[in-house]
Design an enzyme around this catalytic site. Structure first.
Site, PDB file in Angstrom:
ATOM      1  N   ASP A 181      -5.007   0.752  -1.710  1.00  0.00           N
ATOM      2  CA  ASP A 181      -5.620  -0.286  -2.848  1.00  0.00           C
ATOM      3  C   ASP A 181      -5.372  -1.789  -2.734  1.00  0.00           C
ATOM      4  O   ASP A 181      -3.865  -1.873  -2.704  1.00  0.00           O
ATOM      5  CB  ASP A 181      -5.263   0.367  -3.995  1.00  0.00           C
ATOM      6  CG  ASP A 181      -6.280  -0.522  -5.289  1.00  0.00           C
ATOM      7  OD1 ASP A 181      -7.545  -0.273  -5.207  1.00  0.00           O
ATOM      8  OD2 ASP A 181      -5.632  -0.904  -6.155  1.00  0.00           O
ATOM      9  N   GLU A 235       5.776   8.235  11.072  1.00  0.00           N
ATOM     10  CA  GLU A 235       6.834   9.506  11.100  1.00  0.00           C
ATOM     11  C   GLU A 235       5.982  10.874  11.057  1.00  0.00           C
ATOM     12  O   GLU A 235       6.524  11.763  11.556  1.00  0.00           O
ATOM     13  CB  GLU A 235       7.487   9.469   9.798  1.00  0.00           C
ATOM     14  CG  GLU A 235       8.565   8.297   9.662  1.00  0.00           C
ATOM     15  CD  GLU A 235       9.055   8.299   8.182  1.00  0.00           C
ATOM     16  OE1 GLU A 235       8.814   9.183   7.326  1.00  0.00           O
ATOM     17  OE2 GLU A 235       9.662   7.120   7.818  1.00  0.00           O
TER      18      GLU A 235
END
Ligand code: NOJ
Length: 508
Positions: A181, A235
């Site tokens: 957002d 990751e």
């Protein structure tokens, strides 16, 4: 889809409707916020980033949704709301409790101006000053949206670390990525300088338009923050980061970053904002394609939950052309639920408004409720969306404009979307083949995708003469926007018609 009769869509409801998404042919599902929230801004005010709001279900319901989505080959993206939390978040409760609370600096606090007013002239996106005075501690806090949505201080490494952990929480569960957002808002000018006046501002426009957002958003340091967020994504294998960004093209492109340090997809909202004319749309596609950085993967958005729907903007006939455009452009398309059945607009009377932006600035700001009405599944009461009273009205034609009714109609909006998405799945060229524009005549938008596919769209309601490159007349017609069965490429393209063609070898 509401599974428990309270009139509000929920996670079990979505799970029950996953087959619709599979039949439609989409590859991934993005959910607007489902986290614990007082719902001052429909979940964009998060009180716990790692909990499901009971309105939508519980963590077991989420896990079931994720498992079943994956079981059907669908990816699931969540809506990450890092710029601000709810004022009910425990972090903010601590932050506002005293000036020396360890979390004071997790939000953006400042002394009043000498006259006692707000520290600067920044405006809230939802009207009025972007600062609210906390009487108890005598300082103002910053909120780019509602006062109930205080902005977090992303210059504080502790905030960044806590937020990285919330991402990992969901990534560990297996979510496929996030739509972030207002990502361009995360960092504000360190000196909190006033924004300059907007020379284009006219009275009656929303307050946010009074000033150019020079110092309150899109600061250079935001890219360091995004690099950290991307680092968390990296990751894990195969996860996606999308940024919500309303900026001019050249600024938008900086959000791709370099060397895996930006977002994968800075949302491209140009089709939402541009006037619907063939020449203008053609130019903006060319400019966008030309502005992409090396390796930048394009994306296109036609509607979202904050803007008037495509069928409301251009009418249903042209919404079919828009669908054909969206789903034949290069890159990743984002389709907003309900556009696949041509939902246009619902009437919201002033006293029915739920959108806080429209309530704060009535008349000035688009009432987003008009683009958020429930999905219409069937001619059953409540449109098949709910056994109770749906939280917003349905369209007046819901008894025919619904998935069940359109599923069996060959020429329905739904059938067109399914056919386009099926074609897109079958033809890698439509996803990644290069884009080359062709001049086909006034009112028309024509382009070639890779060596084999061509698209011709009539962006007007009048029949237009086609002047096509050599060989295009002999193409096979793969799809028509109207659903009409055409034996060969016509000399005149009817109004509101579009064609997807397979070109013969050697076509120019
Ligand atoms: C953008 C979201 O799309 C919108 O719905 C929300 O109100 C604001 N950000 C604030 O979070």
């Amino acid at each position: 889809m509401d599974s428990d009769g309270d009139g509000i869509g929920d996670l079990d409801g979505i799970r029950q409707r996953l087959d619709h998404l599979v039949e439609l042919g989409v590859g991934a599902l993005w959910l607007s916020p489902i986290f614990a929230s007082p719902m001052a801004d429909f979940g964009y005010d998060v009180a716990d980033y790692c909990a499901i709001d009971p309105l939508f279900g519980d963590m077991a319901a989420f896990d079931a949704l994720l498992t079943e989505a994956h079981g059907r080959g669908l990816k699931l993206l969540l809506d990450f709301v890092p710029n601000h939390s709810s004022d009910q978040h425990p972090w903010f409760a601590e932050s506002r409790s005293s000036r020396d609370n360890p979390r004071r600096d997790w939000y953006i606090w400042h002394d009043p101006a000498p006259d006692g007013g707000p520290p600067n002239n920044w405006q809230s996106n939802f009207g009025g000053s972007a600062w609210t005075l906390d009487e108890a501690t005598g300082q103002y806090y910053h909120h780019a949206f509602l006062a109930a949505q205080p902005d977090l201080n992303w210059r504080n490494p502790a905030v960044r670390a806590a937020m990285a952990d919330t991402l990992r929480f969901w990534l560990d569960k297996g979510v496929d990525g996030f739509r972030v957002d207002v990502i361009w808002h995360l960092i504000k000018d360190a000196g909190l300088r006033d924004n300059p006046p907007n020379p284009g501002y006219a009275p009656g426009q929303p307050d946010i338009q009074r000033y150019l957002q020079l110092h309150s958003a899109d600061q250079p340091e935001v890219h360091e923050v995004i690099a950290e967020l991307r680092g968390v994504i990296e990751e894990y294998d195969g996860r996606l980061l999308i940024g919500e960004i309303y900026l001019p093209l050249e600024r938008l492109m900086t959000y791709y970053g370099q060397d895996n340090a930006g977002v994968h997809l800075p949302f491209n909202f140009q089709l939402i904002q541009a006037p619907w004319h063939a020449g203008g749309i053609a130019a903006l596609i060319d400019e966008y394609e030309a502005a992409l950085p090396p390796g930048g993967w394009p994306n296109w958005v036609l509607s979202n939950h904050d803007q008037p729907r495509i069928a409301a903007r251009v009418g249903e006939a042209q919404a079919r052309i828009a669908a054909m455009l969206l789903l034949t452009l290069r890159g990743t398309p984002t389709l907003y639920y309900g556009d696949e059945i041509g939902i246009a607009d619902v009437t919201i009377l002033p006293d029915q408004a739920q959108d806080p932006a429209a309530i704060n600035e009535p008349g000035a700001s688009f009432n987003r409720d008009r683009a958020r009405s429930p999905m219409q599944w069937s001619p059953d009461p409540g449109g098949g969306f709910s056994n109770g009273e749906p939280w917003l009205p349905l369209t007046t034609d819901w008894q025919t404009r619904n998935v069940a009714s359109q599923a069996d109609e060959d020429a329905s909006m739904l059938a067109l979307h399914r056919a386009l998405l099926r074609l897109r799945q079958a033809e890698p060229t439509l996803r990644s083949g290069d884009y080359r524009r062709v001049d086909a005549g006034e009112g028309l938008l024509a382009y070639r995708r890779g060596p084999t596919i061509a698209v011709v769209l009539n962006l007007s309601s009048e029949a237009r003469a086609l002047t096509l490159p050599t060989g295009w007349q002999d193409a096979d017609i793969l799809l028509t926007a109207s659903g009409a069965d055409l034996a060969r490429v016509p000399d005149m393209l009817p109004g509101d018609e579009g064609l997807v063609l397979r070109l013969p070898e050697m076509a120019a």
